[in-house]
Scaffold this motif. Structure first.
Motif, mmCIF file in Angstrom:
data_model
loop_
_atom_site.group_PDB
_atom_site.id
_atom_site.type_symbol
_atom_site.label_atom_id
_atom_site.label_comp_id
_atom_site.label_asym_id
_atom_site.label_seq_id
_atom_site.Cartn_x
_atom_site.Cartn_y
_atom_site.Cartn_z
ATOM 1 N N PRO A 1 0.851 -1.141 0.137
ATOM 2 C CA PRO A 1 0.102 0.033 0.028
ATOM 3 C C PRO A 1 0.963 1.303 -0.048
ATOM 4 C CG PRO A 1 -0.887 -1.583 1.568
ATOM 5 C CD PRO A 1 0.266 -2.092 1.062
ATOM 6 N N GLY A 2 0.423 2.280 -0.734
ATOM 7 C CA GLY A 2 1.151 3.623 -0.756
ATOM 8 C C GLY A 2 1.257 4.333 0.517
ATOM 9 N N ALA A 3 1.648 5.360 0.324
ATOM 10 C CA ALA A 3 1.897 6.536 1.268
ATOM 11 C C ALA A 3 0.473 6.663 2.131
ATOM 12 C CB ALA A 3 2.593 7.435 0.992
ATOM 13 N N SER A 4 -0.411 6.748 1.480
ATOM 14 C CA SER A 4 -1.666 6.752 1.986
ATOM 15 C C SER A 4 -2.460 5.794 2.595
ATOM 16 C CB SER A 4 -2.581 7.782 1.175
ATOM 17 O OG SER A 4 -2.966 7.166 0.104
ATOM 18 N N GLY A 5 -1.865 4.483 2.445
ATOM 19 C CA GLY A 5 -2.378 3.294 2.646
ATOM 20 C C GLY A 5 -3.376 2.709 1.745
ATOM 21 N N THR A 6 -3.160 3.271 0.428
ATOM 22 C CA THR A 6 -4.090 2.997 -0.548
ATOM 23 C C THR A 6 -3.527 1.563 -1.202
ATOM 24 O OG1 THR A 6 -3.363 4.327 -2.165
ATOM 25 C CG2 THR A 6 -5.234 5.021 -1.183
ATOM 26 N N ARG A 7 -4.462 0.569 -1.680
ATOM 27 C CA ARG A 7 -3.999 -0.564 -2.124
ATOM 28 C C ARG A 7 -3.438 -0.284 -3.516
ATOM 29 N NH1 ARG A 7 -5.871 -6.288 -0.440
ATOM 30 N NH2 ARG A 7 -6.176 -5.594 1.566
ATOM 31 N N PRO B 1 0.171 -5.678 3.981
ATOM 32 C CA PRO B 1 -0.051 -6.864 4.421
ATOM 33 C C PRO B 1 -0.708 -7.969 3.185
ATOM 34 C CG PRO B 1 -2.044 -5.336 4.446
ATOM 35 C CD PRO B 1 -0.765 -4.494 3.778
ATOM 36 N N ASP B 2 -0.115 -7.756 2.062
ATOM 37 C CA ASP B 2 -0.492 -8.722 0.992
ATOM 38 C C ASP B 2 0.486 -9.629 0.775
ATOM 39 O OD1 ASP B 2 -3.183 -8.079 0.448
ATOM 40 O OD2 ASP B 2 -2.698 -6.269 -0.624
ATOM 41 N N THR C 1 -2.428 -6.026 -6.169
ATOM 42 C CA THR C 1 -3.583 -6.625 -5.973
ATOM 43 C C THR C 1 -4.791 -6.332 -7.125
ATOM 44 O OG1 THR C 1 -4.777 -5.092 -4.754
ATOM 45 C CG2 THR C 1 -3.304 -6.637 -3.536
#
Lengths: 368, 368, 368
Positions: free
Chosen positions: B225-231, B261-262, B235
């Motif tokens: 996930p990127g800096a903003s937590g986006t997937r 977490p992937d 995936t």
């Protein structure tokens, strides 16, 4: 060794006031789309086994006794006495109660009395909008009454919650809808709806989310898979990521609920965004004997000051008990294990246990 | 019982050259979108606890001592001596260093000297393109200089890395963009950009990825996930899958970084595609006491010859130490546990430990 | 303590009839997109290590012996005798066999004889449609023959299975395609195809899925990442969720296969939808020493009456052995652990073990 003295249950519901038979009790053990499959029973689930482990001894029976025996004893004591015994044995000292569910459930004050505990209300945004729609004659009065209702709720409620928001992707656009857009959506929804209809319009849900954000009260977002098991906005980068970035720095905290099985992902979001928190409890009651694994996963990436306990219980006081017991046991096992192997200091483990059990919730929700 | 003699850290950064106070040190413990939430500290994270466990003894203090005490001792020794002590105690004998970050960080040679180790450079594609843009007057000279720079970097660098590539879905289209498309994108980007602007144009990122693939040097892709937590694209089936298939058989290895977490998903890709490898280390420093769980999950589906260690450290030599110690400990626990229960033979476990710790990296990156 | 007496393998394939060398044997240990990367071997995987653990003793060798030695012994015994020894030591008493794979694999009856067990056929929908296409002259005859073939298969097969269905998102639309749509798609596909071409047309796949649902036989859906590792429909809310809702209450059970690494998600779906079941076995053979972790995760949310064992084995009888042994061992460890810590009663654990090992499959597939 690690056992926090009290628990703040940051998200739960009331309990049913009616006497329950085997079938009606069983139906409360899981959220399913229908009756159990032929040849199966919902007692054969982690939740069912956890209830049979923890609850019979609180009513004077042996652990793991058969469901029929437990239900007989429950009826013997009566629903009120059963509720008092169970809730008072849960270790929960404060309940934050989402009162926006249908059904004959105890309200905030009644739950507090039964549990000999504090209780505060969480207002469910969708239900509030539906109630306002039921009593508003025009689009203008609906929107004015809605603004007033959210404002009024912010004065007495401890938090807002939204279930539909994240299940309607477009509701998560990173800015509030414009006034004309809101009026148009309200007009269409009010014209089409019949009393009791649920709010699913993405523009109105978005308007509700941003109105709640503006109130300053913590906003709880349900990010886990929906009722049909479909993956929600939580895992759609264009949606939740944009909403979290857009709400940063506005002074309103967001609490991600029900992230399982994407709880690691939710925990990571709590690590990235200063105003985002993550629930660690509700999935424990569902995963039963596997609860320590799930809790340890939430503890991987979420800062310890950002994790909150909840039971997620609904309908049965047994679920409050099970949520609380599984949480305490998992916490003691996971943190105790890390202390035993030298990874954590005991003082730190006790401090973190207290934070997750009650300290963080007290700070975020402004409880004394 | 299982303790590889040396570690190749296949992905890290340099360390800060400036003295750090409590606040500036804390800010390096996590990648967040702002200061810690009120009432919380980034020391209360798995990374913070791991630093307090492993690093104080290396500077003559007791494990788990308070952060303020540790920082005082750090200043007493000075940033250079602290760096030497910590890095030399990490067990890392070769660092592969992504030098493409801003800030006053030690470079490859300086990190090697401080750590009494080997070090090789990893070139970050986005930064290389930005530097070329800063010094090129026309679209034609930009594209010619870019080709030459990638070619030149391939001669001295040990690998390329791309962070933005996977965060811009369209950059992963399964074929390189055409020359006209690239020229058009370059013209637009150069006209609009100001010095220091980051490269986010998907056509140019795609052009960069394929230019790097053509060089034959291993290419590290940040899939988490990127800096903003986006997937990210990792995936998205239509994106990463197509890119991996399209690059098979070209002779260039791809290394998936930061999959957590992937990470199980990334490990699976390493099992399917012969030219795809997976990092097992960077997330361990983030998950601390939970590191053995995460490592075991990577070991579920990735072939053992496809797994590489890294610390992912950046800014603080403490993070190199923590990454290395957590990895060694997790490896010994997970593999040792499997040996103890008879699932693996001890000889195999030792051999696999050596492969993951250094052997696989030596082969993939052509280290002697 | 917890050891179910017999296993129903609800999803596997036959075994190769030809003698295998080191390379051809190794190639069966994983589903990869090409030969192993230089310097690596597929024996260095969890599956490879599990084969070396469990199988040599069944052929009179020591556990963990080198692959070359094992293969020499295998050739010495011959492929038939090796198959008999291994299959009969697996503990599997009933095989459900997907016969729709190419290659020189034993069929249902032959597998039953070799394993001294029962065996029943699972019909693969795509292959059935391809066979019908090979022998039908017109669109009308193709569609009539297809309907008849599915109907006929339902009379003798124990289940249907579809691999391509979920990998073609549009095939999962929540209602069957209309007759005109099906005729058009069939006309286009038949005109363009050459004998041996695989069926990938989403309209025809959708038609097949709904025809199978109408037959009443259980339908197994492959929900895990596809051959290239891409994420399938299982995690796309608009697709699988809609299909599961649309098929509820029709009287046909759906069994989700190969969910790893999204097995928790698949397990959750089995908890929500009364007609949905989840496989717990196939990924165990792939995750080897990590199998107990994966099994425990499936057991978190799936009701115990909805979980089915399979080996997922294909080509090598070693994979049937490994699937069965890893399952038994993981089951004993996970359930035994929960009993030891008081979370589950021993009687319950034994009962649940029997349900997952064979009872649930017997009920769902109507075995005696």
């Amino acid at each position: 060794m690690i056992d926090p003295p009290s628990l703040v249950d940051q998200y739960c519901h009331g309990v049913l006031r009616t006497e329950l038979g085997l079938g009606t009790f069983e139906a409360q053990l899981a959220r399913t789309g229908g009756p159990p499959a032929p040849g199966t029973t919902l007692f054969d689930t982690q939740t069912g086994f956890a209830v049979r482990r923890w609850c019979p001894p609180l009513l004077g029976l042996e652990p793991h006794c058969p469901p029929a025996r437990y239900l007989a004893r429950r009826r013997e004591l009566g629903v009120a006495e059963t509720g008092r015994r169970l809730l008072r044995a849960s270790g929960i000292t404060t309940y934050l109660v989402d009162t926006g569910l249908p059904g004959d459930l105890t309200g905030t004050a009644e739950l507090a009395r039964a549990g000999a505990a504090e209780a505060h209300e969480i207002v469910r945004l969708e239900q509030l909008a539906e109630q306002v729609a039921d009593t508003s004659g025009t689009v203008e009065s609906f929107l004015a009454n809605l603004a007033e209702s959210v404002h009024g709720a912010a004065a007495h409620a401890v938090a807002f919650t939204s279930v539909a928001g994240l299940r309607q992707g477009p509701a998560l656009a990173p800015q509030p809808p414009g006034p004309g857009e809101v009026r148009g959506a309200a007009a269409r929804w009010l014209a089409a709806r019949r009393a009791g209809d649920e709010l699913r319009d993405p523009v109105l849900l978005r308007h509700l989310l941003w109105t709640a954000v503006a109130s300053g009260r913590p906003l709880q977002l349900h990010v886990g898979p929906g009722a049909s098991g479909t993956r929600p906005g939580a895992t759609d980068p264009a949606l939740l990521g944009g909403f979290l970035r857009a709400t940063a720095g506005l002074g309103t905290d967001l609490v991600l609920l029900h992230g399982y099985p994407d709880h690691r992902y939710a925990a990571r979001l709590a690590g990235i965004h200063p105003h985002v928190y993550v629930d660690s409890g509700a999935s424990l009651a569902r995963t039963g004997a596997g609860a320590a694994t799930v809790l340890a996963e939430v503890l991987e990436l979420a800062p310890f000051g950002k994790i909150l306990f909840s039971s997620g219980a609904r309908g049965l006081p047994e679920l409050h008990v099970v949520g609380a017991r599984l949480f305490r046991e998992a916490l003691a096992r996971v943190l105790g294990g890390w202390v035993a192997e030298g990874a954590w200091a005991l003082d730190d483990a006790r401090r973190v246990a207290g934070m997750i059990a009650s300290g963080n919730a007290s700070r975020v929700y402004g409880l004394e």
